[in-house]
Structures are given as structure tokens and as C-alpha cells.
Design an enzyme around this catalytic site. Structure first.
Site, PDB file in Angstrom:
ATOM      1  N   GLU A   1     -71.868  33.282  81.376  1.00 12.26           N
ATOM      2  CA  GLU A   1     -72.165  34.778  81.471  1.00 12.26           C
ATOM      3  C   GLU A   1     -70.865  35.530  81.277  1.00 12.26           C
ATOM      4  O   GLU A   1     -70.542  36.347  82.042  1.00 12.26           O
ATOM      5  CB  GLU A   1     -72.766  35.093  82.818  1.00 12.26           C
ATOM      6  CG  GLU A   1     -74.123  34.540  82.829  1.00 12.26           C
ATOM      7  CD  GLU A   1     -75.027  35.141  84.029  1.00 12.26           C
ATOM      8  OE1 GLU A   1     -74.655  35.922  84.859  1.00 12.26           O
ATOM      9  OE2 GLU A   1     -76.472  34.721  83.876  1.00 12.26           O
TER      10      GLU A   1
ATOM     11  N   GLU B   1     -80.365  29.158  82.732  1.00 10.91           N
ATOM     12  CA  GLU B   1     -80.713  30.002  84.086  1.00 10.91           C
ATOM     13  C   GLU B   1     -82.225  30.580  83.989  1.00 10.91           C
ATOM     14  O   GLU B   1     -82.134  31.261  82.945  1.00 10.91           O
ATOM     15  CB  GLU B   1     -79.721  30.659  84.741  1.00 10.91           C
ATOM     16  CG  GLU B   1     -78.611  29.877  85.389  1.00 10.91           C
ATOM     17  CD  GLU B   1     -77.332  30.648  85.806  1.00 10.91           C
ATOM     18  OE1 GLU B   1     -77.875  31.891  86.471  1.00 10.91           O
ATOM     19  OE2 GLU B   1     -76.285  30.576  85.692  1.00 10.91           O
TER      20      GLU B   1
HETATM   21  C1  BG6 Z   1     -76.388  34.392  87.050  1.00 10.31           C
HETATM   22  C2  BG6 Z   1     -75.086  33.457  87.571  1.00 10.31           C
HETATM   23  O1  BG6 Z   1     -75.866  35.778  86.988  1.00 10.31           O
HETATM   24  O2  BG6 Z   1     -77.313  34.669  88.149  1.00 10.31           O
HETATM   25  C3  BG6 Z   1     -75.206  32.363  88.835  1.00 10.31           C
HETATM   26  O3  BG6 Z   1     -74.678  32.518  86.370  1.00 10.31           O
HETATM   27  C4  BG6 Z   1     -75.946  33.483  89.712  1.00 10.31           C
HETATM   28  O4  BG6 Z   1     -73.968  32.161  89.030  1.00 10.31           O
HETATM   29  C5  BG6 Z   1     -77.410  33.755  89.320  1.00 10.31           C
HETATM   30  O5  BG6 Z   1     -76.114  32.866  91.106  1.00 10.31           O
HETATM   31  C6  BG6 Z   1     -78.315  34.402  90.349  1.00 10.31           C
HETATM   32  O6  BG6 Z   1     -77.708  35.565  90.703  1.00 10.31           O
HETATM   33  P1  BG6 Z   1     -77.502  36.055  92.158  1.00 10.31           P
HETATM   34  O7  BG6 Z   1     -76.553  37.142  92.302  1.00 10.31           O
HETATM   35  O8  BG6 Z   1     -78.666  36.342  92.763  1.00 10.31           O
HETATM   36  O9  BG6 Z   1     -76.840  34.787  92.754  1.00 10.31           O
END
Ligand code: BG6
Length: 470
Positions: A165, A370
Site C-alpha cells: 500500500e 487483503e
Molecule cells: C490495509 C493495511 O490498509 O488495511 C493493513 O495493509 C491494515 O495493514 C488493513 O491493517 C486494515 O486496516 P485497519 O486500519 O482496519 O487496520
């Protein structure tokens, strides 16, 4: 498009899950590890820090066994730069190499393909003190770190992801904790950092192909298709603006080695252009990713904004909540979409749309590294966690991914966030994503017991049926 016949997931599809080092490992200062910017960042009083996290560093065997029980074909994790080279550019730490060797071996022993992110938000603090990514030397240190990784694990890792990201570090660094507060013009500095990272990424992709001929490598941005708020042509232009600045800027360079023209014009007009040194554009052109990995959580919606606008969106954004920018776009909520308890929109059909757009633009195989639902899970007195809302969320996402495959998009894996509970980037452990519950609270570590959530059993049968039983 609705098809008369459905398509199946490929037989060798990588069903898996994701984590990142600083959010899951803990052991933040153990076995010679140096501190990263995530260890030194100031967290709010109501959330935990990353010192212990889910203690995966000590529980990795138990965790991988649980992933294997779910049927994982792949595990996407990141390597902490500070375990390998504690100060970022000095001595290599053998204990760090040893840990990831054991982790990779454990994956392999369980027939799980390791998919390795080289850098996931956790820059060595020692390098941050030297100016972080604003200092070109730090980009060179990243290339050297990559060389150490390829030398140590190049014959065992088939899939590498360069930078997690990068676009969110540039657009939402404050929420992630990666902004360089010392810069005089923070925004301009960010686009300089961006350029250094892109050049470093290109060098690393080239190096990977030279040093590890059997491995594949790709970038790992966060991509959200952008909808226009209405059919007003001005809203459509606003959506294109955000698409260019949020998404295509990063992938156009990674794949084609050129700056996206709309993003470039925006940078030029707002006096944000990075300094480009002689030879940089050639380096960018020479590198070619083998695939695109991207993280998807939802889409964005943009409306027209004039240069006179006072309010263009929320004052507090994050990876999935856009801020808007006057004269570029207004960030609006999409009235057709529901939101999570953390205010993130839920858009499975947008997942299909995003997959289509990325594949149409770049024609490279895609892996989703993700996607997931962060919620306040409840451990019941009988020891169960009934996260039916996560099952519903993932079922819809997988269904739409299947439609995208029917559309002709080449998707070769799905690694939702997260394989196991971990610490959110800025919401602590209360925002949980995993298939496995880790029994700890924000400040009470308890015994860090691993508990299978209902989604664990659901995902197990999804994998077992290769995505047919949703
Ligand atoms: C992504 C990241 O943006 O989202 C992760 O790569 C992150 O590191 C995930 O944990 C979820 O976001 P958040 O802010 O809910 O932890």
C-alpha cells in the site's frame, strides 16, 4: 453481465490469508530486532501498541497448524526489515534470518505457499531518523535489504510483494503513522518519497528476476474503483481524477514505467512534482512485474469540486475513507452501500468492478492480498465466536470474485485480511479481522489463546470445495 454458465475457480487457486509483521508478531525488541517507525509511533491512549500484538513470533507453529487445518494453500506475511537489518542499512542479524527461515519451513511442511511482502509500513526507525523515504539513501538501503532477502530466501520463496500500500502511505500517512512530520512542505515531500519508492521498487523487481529466476514479483497497492456520484459528466471527471491519483499513478509506473498523465498534470499544477534524476525513467521502464497484488476493501465515490469549495469531504480519513480535495473531487458516501461499524462502505459488486478495471488496464494475473471485515467480535461464555457478519461479507466478496473470473479476469489467489486476529493500523485489537480469535484485550494480554471463530469452519469448507460451497 449475467452469464448463463458459471466458471469455477482454477484448481491451483491460492486460498489463504494475510498478516503483516508488526501487526501480528510482537517480540518487538527480541533476538536483535531493531525498532521500526511502528514501534516508536505514538498510539492513542485507548489503543494498544505493537509490542506484543498476537505474539505470532512465539506462536507461529501453532498458527500455521491452524492455517493448515483451514486448508490454506498460501499464507501472505511480511518480513520485518528491522529483524533482518536492525538499523536498516548496517549489519545483517542472523537471528532475524533464522526466524523467517523457520516460518517458511513451517509453511512448506504444511504445503502452504509463502507469499512474502518485503515492506509493510514498518520502516526502520534508524532510517526514519535519517529522513526516512525523503532521503534517497533510504531507497538504496531498501534495495540492499531486498538483496539480502533474495540471497537468503530466493530459492524458497516463489512470490514476492515489494511494498504494501505505497499509495496509502502517500495519501493517508497520518492514519497509518508513516508521515514525515519534519518536512517543510509535507505533501510535496510525500510525492518525492513516492518517486524514490517507485524507483527502488523497479530496481528490486529487476534484481529479483536476475537473482531468483524462478520467482515472481509484483507491487501490492490498495485499489478501489471510483464511481461518479451521479451521471453528471463533471462527476465522471472527478471520479477519473481520483482514480488517477489514488490508483493508476502507482500501477501505471509499476507496469508501464510511466507517470499517469492525469496524475502528472495534477502534481505539476499543485507544485508537487518530484525531482526526477537522470536515468530514473529508464530504470522505471526496465522493470516489469509478473503479477499485480492488490488489497481491496471497498470502492470510493467522487463528485465534482471547484477550486472555491470549502468543504470537500470528512476531516478525518483513512485507507478507505477519502478526504476530497478542492478542484479535484469531493468525497461522498455512496447511498447504495451499507457501512461497517468502523464506517467503511461494503461493496462486493465493486470488488468485481475493481478486478475488471485492473485486469483491463494491465492484463497481468492478479492476487488479492487483503480484503476483510474489521468488527468488534465477541468471545462467548461457551468459548465460541459467532462472526456470521464476517461470513456474510466474505461470501459476497468471493461470489463477486467468481463473477470476475467469469468475466475473464485472471485471479490466482485470495488472501483475506486477516489470517488471524492482529492489531489494526490505528484502531487497536478491538477491530478484529481474523478467522482465528486471539484472546487478549487492548491492555490485558491474558493468555493469547487461539480460538477458532465460526468463520474458520466456514472458510475451511469454502477452501475444501474450491469456492463452490459458499
Ligand atoms: C490495509 C493495511 O490498509 O488495511 C493493513 O495493509 C491494515 O495493514 C488493513 O491493517 C486494515 O486496516 P485497519 O486500519 O482496519 O487496520
Amino acid at each position: 453481465m449475467e452469464y448463463k454458465q458459471t466458471k469455477k475457480f482454477p484448481d491451483d487457486f491460492f486460498w489463504g490469508g494475510s498478516t503483516s509483521a508488526y501487526q501480528v508478531e510482537g517480540a518487538y525488541a527480541e533476538d536483535g530486532k531493531g525498532l521500526s517507525v511502528q514501534d516508536t509511533k505514538k498510539v492513542t491512549d485507548s489503543t494498544t501498541d505493537f509490542k506484543v500484538a498476537s505474539d505470532h513470533y512465539h506462536h507461529y507453529k501453532e498458527d500455521i497448524a491452524l492455517f493448515a487445518e483451514m486448508g490454506f494453500k498460501a499464507y501472505r506475511f511480511s518480513i520485518a526489515w528491522t529483524r533482518i537489518i536492525p538499523d536498516g542499512d548496517g549489519e545483517v542479524n542472523p537471528k532475524g534470518i533464522e526466524f523467517y527461515q523457520k516460518l517458511i519451513d513451517e509453511c512448506r511442511a504444511n504445503q502452504i505457499e509463502p507469499i512474502v511482502t518485503m515492506f509493510h509500513f514498518d520502516l526502520p526507525d534508524a532510517l526514519q531518523k535519517k529522513g526516512g523515504w525523503s532521503n534517497k539513501e533510504v531507497a538504496n538501503a531498501f534495495v540492499r535489504y531486498a538483496e539480502v532477502l533474495f540471497t537468503s530466501f530466493g530459492d524458497q520463496v516463489n512470490y514476492w510483494l515489494t511494498i504494501n500500500e505505497q499509495n496509502m502511505m502517500i495519501l493517508h500517512g497520518a492514519a497509518i503513522g508513516t508521515t514525515n512530520s519534519k518536512a517543510t512542505n509535507v505533501k510535496k515531500d510525500l510525492y518525492q518519497q513516492n518517486h524514490y519508492m517507485l524507483v527502488a521498487q523497479a530496481k528490486v523487481m529487476k534484481l529479483c528476476h536476475e537473482m531468483c529466476p524462478n520467482a515472481k514479483i509484483g507491487p501490492a497497492p490498495n485499489i478501489s474503483e471510483v464511481y461518479p456520484a451521479t451521471a453528471d459528466p463533471k462527476d465522471f471527471i472527478a471520479a477519473q481524477n481520483l482514480n488517477a491519483i489514488r490508483n493508476w499513478l502507482y500501477l501505471d509506473i509499476a507496469v508501464y514505467g510511466r507517470y499517469n498523465p492525469i496524475a502528472w498534470s495534477y502534481l505539476e499544477d499543485r507544485d508537487l512534482l518530484p525531482e526526477i534524476e537522470e536515468g530514473d525513467m529508464e530504470i522505471l521502464k526496465e522493470a516489469k512485474p509478473d503479477f499485480i497484488a492488490f488489497n481491496y476493501y471497498n470502492t470510493s465515490t467522487a463528485a465534482y469540486s471547484s477550486l472555491d469549495d470549502q468543504v470537500v469531504g470528512p476531516t478525518d480519513g483513512d485507507q478507505q475513507i477519502e478526504l476530497g480535495e478542492k478542484g479535484v473531487y469531493k468525497a461522498v458516501y455512496n447511498p447504495y452501500l451499507k457501512r461497517t461499524n468502523f464506517n467503511w462502505e461494503i461493496d462486493p459488486v465493486g470488488f468485481r468492478a475493481t478486478l475488471r478495471s485492473v485486469y483491463e488496464r494491465y492484463a497481468l494475473p492478479i492476487i488479492i492480498t487483503e480484503d476483510g471485515l474489521g468488527e468488534f467480535d465477541q468471545l462467548e461464555a461457551d468459548g465460541t465466536v459467532n462472526d456470521h457478519y464476517r461470513i456474510d461479507y466474505l461470501r459476497d466478496e468471493i461470489r463477486e470474485m467468481k463473477h470476475a473470473i467469469a468475466d475473464g479476469v485472471k485471479v490466482f489467489g485470495f488472501c483475506p485480511w486477516s489470517a488471524i486476529d492482529l492489531v489494526s493500523t490505528h484502531s487497536g485489537v478491538k477491530k478484529r479481522y481474523g478467522f482465528v480469535y486471539v484472546d487478549r484485550d487492548e491492555f490485558d494480554l491474558k493468555e493469547l489463546k487461539r480460538i477458532r471463530k465460526n468463520s474458520f469452519f466456514w472458510y475451511q469448507q469454502v477452501i475444501n470445495s474450491n469456492g463452490e460451497n459458499l
